[in-house]
Enzyme design. Structure first.
Site, PDB file in Angstrom:
ATOM      1  N   CYS A 243      38.734  43.378  35.391  1.00 24.76           N
ATOM      2  CA  CYS A 243      38.291  42.873  36.512  1.00 24.76           C
ATOM      3  C   CYS A 243      38.378  41.573  36.283  1.00 24.76           C
ATOM      4  O   CYS A 243      39.832  40.834  35.689  1.00 24.76           O
ATOM      5  CB  CYS A 243      36.490  42.931  37.247  1.00 24.76           C
ATOM      6  SG  CYS A 243      35.848  41.971  35.307  1.00 24.76           S
ATOM      7  N   THR A 244      38.157  40.626  37.814  1.00 25.68           N
ATOM      8  CA  THR A 244      38.769  39.166  37.505  1.00 25.68           C
ATOM      9  C   THR A 244      38.387  38.165  37.007  1.00 25.68           C
ATOM     10  O   THR A 244      39.356  37.729  36.375  1.00 25.68           O
ATOM     11  CB  THR A 244      37.718  38.357  38.893  1.00 25.68           C
ATOM     12  OG1 THR A 244      37.795  39.094  40.345  1.00 25.68           O
ATOM     13  CG2 THR A 244      38.844  37.445  39.159  1.00 25.68           C
TER      14      THR A 244
END
Length: 344
Positions: free
Chosen positions: A198-199
């Site tokens: 994810c980020t």
């Protein structure tokens, strides 16, 4: 005593534009028990307001999730304050890949039930039983293995503009929706190696524990997320296996990882990865729009919204409740934007 912003959006943006110093954008998170979230929140707000910090910070009993913009001249004082708090000592920091000093125009510190809105019952599974943390280099070496399943744990509008090669990118509007999609779609592959990303890593903490709870045997996650990966791979001089842009939740709306544009304008199909919000504030849909379509549609997502913004404010207010009754943001995208996109 000031504990929240009192200036208008226009005033704050003007202040930011007139600044003659450099800001640094970064993020951090930590799952840690905070005994008194309200008191902790107020303490942070007062100190960070004093240091002219901007950003979006969520505080919950389970920890902190922060994206921030801090004046360069105040960084030492900021990190000194961070380390003075037992809950936030030695915090791993993820610096922005691209930084224009304009990522946030105000300071928001909010109390939340959770630091990530996942909709899960944390009492139903062991949230501490997370997947193996892979360094960016380890993830880089494993991500292309043919027997490995790579899953993007972000929403569809994030993965649309950038993702790892061969990654599964679920068509989900929310993190909660995506977790169940992943568990269901991979239910027959629980014995295979799964790589999550994810980020910045925070969503994978909860997602990996949820997958393990559902019987997945070999769950791994990219430590530090896309941000850490982009920086380390660049330092090592390796070719990035992440293609396109990393979506970020601030005024920038994205930072390029490898200069490649893999998305297209939602209105004409031209190569484009520039997100914008519909100029009709009663819609405010986040979508991808090229410069030509921005001019043609006056910054709106559809002809309907372009017509609405031309109406007198009194008529727009009458339409407002009707508009919101008719459409949710996901309905706007799926019913009005996606059919056009599929025809391009």
């Amino acid at each position: 005593m000031l504990l929240h912003n009192k200036l208008s959006k226009e005033e704050l943006k003007k202040q930011l534009e007139n600044e003659n110093f450099t800001r640094k954008t970064f993020s951090f998170y930590r799952y840690v028990i905070i005994a008194n979230p309200q008191e902790f929140r107020d303490q942070l707000y007062l100190k960070w307001f004093e240091l002219n910090c901007r950003g979006r910070i969520y505080i919950a009993r389970e920890g902190i999730n922060a994206q921030m913009s801090v004046p360069e001249q105040h960084l030492e004082a900021f990190f000194s304050h961070l380390n003075s708090l037992a809950e936030l000592q030695n915090m791993p920091i993820k610096w922005a890949v691209e930084d224009n000093s304009k990522s946030f125009y105000k300071l928001i510190v909010k109390l939340r039930p959770k630091i990530v809105a996942d909709g899960l019952n944390d009492n139903a599974f062991d949230v501490t039983n997370v997947g193996n943390h892979l360094s960016p280099l380890e993830f880089h070496e494993q991500v292309s293995h043919p027997d490995t399943i790579v899953v993007d744990m972000r929403n569809h509008y994030e993965s649309e503009v950038g993702h790892f090669e061969n990654a599964i990118c679920p068509d989900a509007d929310t993190f909660r929706e995506e977790i169940d999609l992943v568990v269901n779609d991979l239910k027959d592959k629980k014995d295979q190696k799964v790589l999550l990303y994810c980020t910045g890593g925070i969503r994978c903490e909860k997602a990996s524990a949820y997958l393990k709870h559902h019987g997945f045997e070999d769950v791994n996650q990219l430590h530090g997320g896309i941000i850490a990966y982009a920086q380390e791979i660049k330092q090592l001089g390796l070719d990035s296996k992440f293609r396109g842009k990393n979506f970020v939740f601030d005024e920038r709306l994205g930072e390029s990882i490898n200069e490649e544009v893999i998305a297209k304008c939602h209105q004409c199909g031209k190569a484009c990865d520039t997100h914008t919000n519909c100029a009709n504030n009663d819609c405010h849909l986040l979508f991808i729009q090229c410069e030509e379509c921005r001019d043609h549609y006056q910054g709106c997502c559809t002809d309907e919204c372009a017509e609405i913004i031309q109406l007198p404010i009194e008529e727009r207010m009458l339409l407002r409740s009707k508009f919101h009754d008719k459409y949710s943001k996901s309905q706007i995208y799926r019913q009005r934007i996606r059919p056009k996109l599929n025809q391009l």
